[in-house]
Design an enzyme around this catalytic site. Structure first.
Site, PDB file in Angstrom:
ATOM      1  N   TYR A  28     -14.467  -4.325   7.702  1.00  0.00           N
ATOM      2  CA  TYR A  28     -13.188  -3.675   8.021  1.00  0.00           C
ATOM      3  C   TYR A  28     -12.744  -4.083   9.427  1.00  0.00           C
ATOM      4  CZ  TYR A  28      -9.759   0.103   8.638  1.00  0.00           C
ATOM      5  OH  TYR A  28      -8.615   0.826   8.873  1.00  0.00           O
ATOM      6  N   GLY A  75       0.833  -1.207   0.000  1.00  0.00           N
ATOM      7  CA  GLY A  75       0.000   0.000   0.000  1.00  0.00           C
ATOM      8  C   GLY A  75       0.862   1.250   0.000  1.00  0.00           C
ATOM      9  N   LYS A 124      -9.422  -6.282  10.360  1.00  0.00           N
ATOM     10  CA  LYS A 124      -8.349  -5.699  11.175  1.00  0.00           C
ATOM     11  C   LYS A 124      -8.150  -6.473  12.474  1.00  0.00           C
ATOM     12  CE  LYS A 124      -7.017  -2.372   8.464  1.00  0.00           C
ATOM     13  NZ  LYS A 124      -5.642  -2.338   7.955  1.00  0.00           N
ATOM     14  N   VAL A 136      -2.193  -7.392  -3.630  1.00  0.00           N
ATOM     15  CA  VAL A 136      -1.815  -8.285  -2.520  1.00  0.00           C
ATOM     16  C   VAL A 136      -2.745  -9.495  -2.393  1.00  0.00           C
ATOM     17  CG1 VAL A 136      -0.613  -6.546  -1.108  1.00  0.00           C
ATOM     18  CG2 VAL A 136      -3.079  -6.924  -0.769  1.00  0.00           C
TER      19      VAL A 136
HETATM   20  P1  NAD Z   1      -5.076   4.670   1.744  1.00  0.00           P
HETATM   21  O1  NAD Z   1      -6.391   4.191   1.241  1.00  0.00           O
HETATM   22  O2  NAD Z   1      -4.734   6.110   1.579  1.00  0.00           O
HETATM   23  O3  NAD Z   1      -3.897   3.810   1.102  1.00  0.00           O
HETATM   24  C1  NAD Z   1      -3.991   2.417   1.007  1.00  0.00           C
HETATM   25  C2  NAD Z   1      -3.134   1.971  -0.145  1.00  0.00           C
HETATM   26  O4  NAD Z   1      -3.307   0.549  -0.287  1.00  0.00           O
HETATM   27  C3  NAD Z   1      -3.561   2.608  -1.491  1.00  0.00           C
HETATM   28  O5  NAD Z   1      -2.448   3.178  -2.136  1.00  0.00           O
HETATM   29  C4  NAD Z   1      -4.148   1.446  -2.263  1.00  0.00           C
HETATM   30  O6  NAD Z   1      -3.962   1.532  -3.669  1.00  0.00           O
HETATM   31  C5  NAD Z   1      -3.391   0.260  -1.664  1.00  0.00           C
HETATM   32  N1  NAD Z   1      -4.126  -0.973  -1.905  1.00  0.00           N
HETATM   33  C6  NAD Z   1      -5.462  -1.196  -1.756  1.00  0.00           C
HETATM   34  N2  NAD Z   1      -5.775  -2.420  -2.154  1.00  0.00           N
HETATM   35  C7  NAD Z   1      -4.623  -3.012  -2.552  1.00  0.00           C
HETATM   36  C8  NAD Z   1      -4.313  -4.281  -3.091  1.00  0.00           C
HETATM   37  N3  NAD Z   1      -5.271  -5.199  -3.303  1.00  0.00           N
HETATM   38  N4  NAD Z   1      -3.032  -4.554  -3.400  1.00  0.00           N
HETATM   39  C9  NAD Z   1      -2.059  -3.626  -3.221  1.00  0.00           C
HETATM   40  N5  NAD Z   1      -2.295  -2.398  -2.718  1.00  0.00           N
HETATM   41  C10 NAD Z   1      -3.561  -2.097  -2.400  1.00  0.00           C
HETATM   42  O7  NAD Z   1      -4.999   4.239   3.274  1.00  0.00           O
HETATM   43  P2  NAD Z   1      -4.323   5.005   4.527  1.00  0.00           P
HETATM   44  O8  NAD Z   1      -5.337   5.912   5.095  1.00  0.00           O
HETATM   45  O9  NAD Z   1      -2.972   5.501   4.175  1.00  0.00           O
HETATM   46  O10 NAD Z   1      -4.199   3.775   5.534  1.00  0.00           O
HETATM   47  C11 NAD Z   1      -3.069   2.934   5.540  1.00  0.00           C
HETATM   48  C12 NAD Z   1      -3.287   1.826   6.544  1.00  0.00           C
HETATM   49  O11 NAD Z   1      -3.616   2.385   7.826  1.00  0.00           O
HETATM   50  C13 NAD Z   1      -4.443   0.895   6.186  1.00  0.00           C
HETATM   51  O12 NAD Z   1      -4.133  -0.399   6.600  1.00  0.00           O
HETATM   52  C14 NAD Z   1      -5.586   1.436   7.006  1.00  0.00           C
HETATM   53  O13 NAD Z   1      -6.586   0.469   7.263  1.00  0.00           O
HETATM   54  C15 NAD Z   1      -4.849   1.842   8.280  1.00  0.00           C
HETATM   55  N6  NAD Z   1      -5.570   2.847   9.059  1.00  0.00           N
HETATM   56  C16 NAD Z   1      -5.735   4.109   8.572  1.00  0.00           C
HETATM   57  C17 NAD Z   1      -6.424   5.046   9.346  1.00  0.00           C
HETATM   58  C18 NAD Z   1      -6.600   6.469   8.878  1.00  0.00           C
HETATM   59  O14 NAD Z   1      -7.152   7.281   9.638  1.00  0.00           O
HETATM   60  N7  NAD Z   1      -6.177   6.824   7.684  1.00  0.00           N
HETATM   61  C19 NAD Z   1      -6.948   4.668  10.577  1.00  0.00           C
HETATM   62  C20 NAD Z   1      -6.766   3.361  11.020  1.00  0.00           C
HETATM   63  C21 NAD Z   1      -6.060   2.449  10.264  1.00  0.00           C
END
Ligand code: NAD
Length: 249
Positions: free
Chosen positions: A148, A12, A152, A56
């Site tokens: 989700y 990601g 998680k 992935v």
């Molecule tokens: P985001 O959506 O901005 O980025 C996620 C990335 O994963 C994207 O670039 C997307 O293209 C990639 N992705 C999605 N499906 C994919 C696949 N099948 N194969 C390869 N790549 C893939 O997310 P974010 O906000 O940067 O979050 C990153 C992590 O942190 C995630 O695991 C998310 O669940 C976790 N998280 C984020 C928050 C928040 O507030 N942003 C809160 C809790 C947890």
């Protein structure tokens, strides 16, 4: 701190937190391979950073990609499982089954595939660091996002099993549970929803992507070698009793 010649794989990596983790680890001297479905044209590789386009959820492709990374760089020392989706907003009775499956596939099965293939190199080298990006939704749930939350939470079980099965090989596996982080996706949320969500955050602010990246950097470092199988919320304190906080504001 020993970072030279250590190779980190970050999933990601195309945007948000993953992109920031790539930059942070690369600045610390690691060789970093970022995996994602797509990358911005302005996200350019250099001699220490490579990007590979991969889904992935495709276990065959993941196996090939990890074999290629290992043969190119000599080892896979660090894995940050960060890729995830949240596209399934619905109460359980109305939840679309295909969307449920896709979310579990990306957020949990993808973590399993990457872990399975990274462990080959780590067990051979008797050193490894795996950091799984979970969410506070794993322990507290999240309204109308059961797929989700479940995905998680699944990551937390896998994290503990990696520790139980591979700690003796010099491998650590820990989970980070972010709260609301100041990413592109969160910036796009309507103001009133953000304000409501912030009422449950004692720090009364969003977390910064850099704060998550710095925690990852510590967990993959040499001095963190005896920290294993834990879950670290990075959420401004929102895992503490939210009811009393909501009342006091
Ligand atoms: P985001 O959506 O901005 O980025 C996620 C990335 O994963 C994207 O670039 C997307 O293209 C990639 N992705 C999605 N499906 C994919 C696949 N099948 N194969 C390869 N790549 C893939 O997310 P974010 O906000 O940067 O979050 C990153 C992590 O942190 C995630 O695991 C998310 O669940 C976790 N998280 C984020 C928050 C928040 O507030 N942003 C809160 C809790 C947890």
């Amino acid at each position: 701190m020993l970072t030279k010649n250590r190779t980190a794989v970050v999933t990601g990596a195309g945007r948000g937190i993953g992109k920031r983790i790539v930059t942070t680890l690369s600045e610390l001297g690691y060789i970093v391979v970022g995996l994602d479905l797509r990358f911005d044209s302005n996200q350019l590789p250099d001699e220490k950073v490579e990007f590979m386009t991969v889904d992935v959820t495709n276990s065959d492709e993941i196996k090939q990609v990890f074999e290629k990374i290992e043969s190119t760089y000599g080892s896979i020392d660090i894995l940050v499982n960060n890729a995830a989706i949240t596209n399934n907003i619905s109460q359980i009775m109305k939840m679309d089954i295909e969307k449920w499956k896709r979310e579990i596939d990306v957020n949990l099965n993808g973590v399993f595939y990457c872990t399975k293939y990274a462990l080959k190199s780590m067990t051979e080298k008797k050193w490894g660091r795996i950091v799984n990006i979970s969410s506070i939704a794993a322990t507290g749930g999240i309204d109308r996002q059961s797929s989700y939350a479940a995905s998680k939470a699944g990551i937390l079980g896998l994290t503990k099993n990696v520790t139980i099965e591979y700690a003796e090989h010099g491998i650590t596996c820990n989970a980070i549970l972010p709260g609301l982080i100041h990413t592109e996706a969160v910036s796009d949320m309507p103001e009133h929803i953000k304000e409501q969500a912030l009422k449950l955050v004692p720090a009364n602010r969003l977390g910064e992507m850099q704060e998550v990246a710095e925690l990852v950097a510590f967990l993959v470092s040499e001095p963190a070698g005896y920290i294993n199988g834990i879950e670290i919320p990075i959420d401004g304190g929102s895992h503490c009793n939210p009811i009393s906080l909501a009342r006091s504001k």
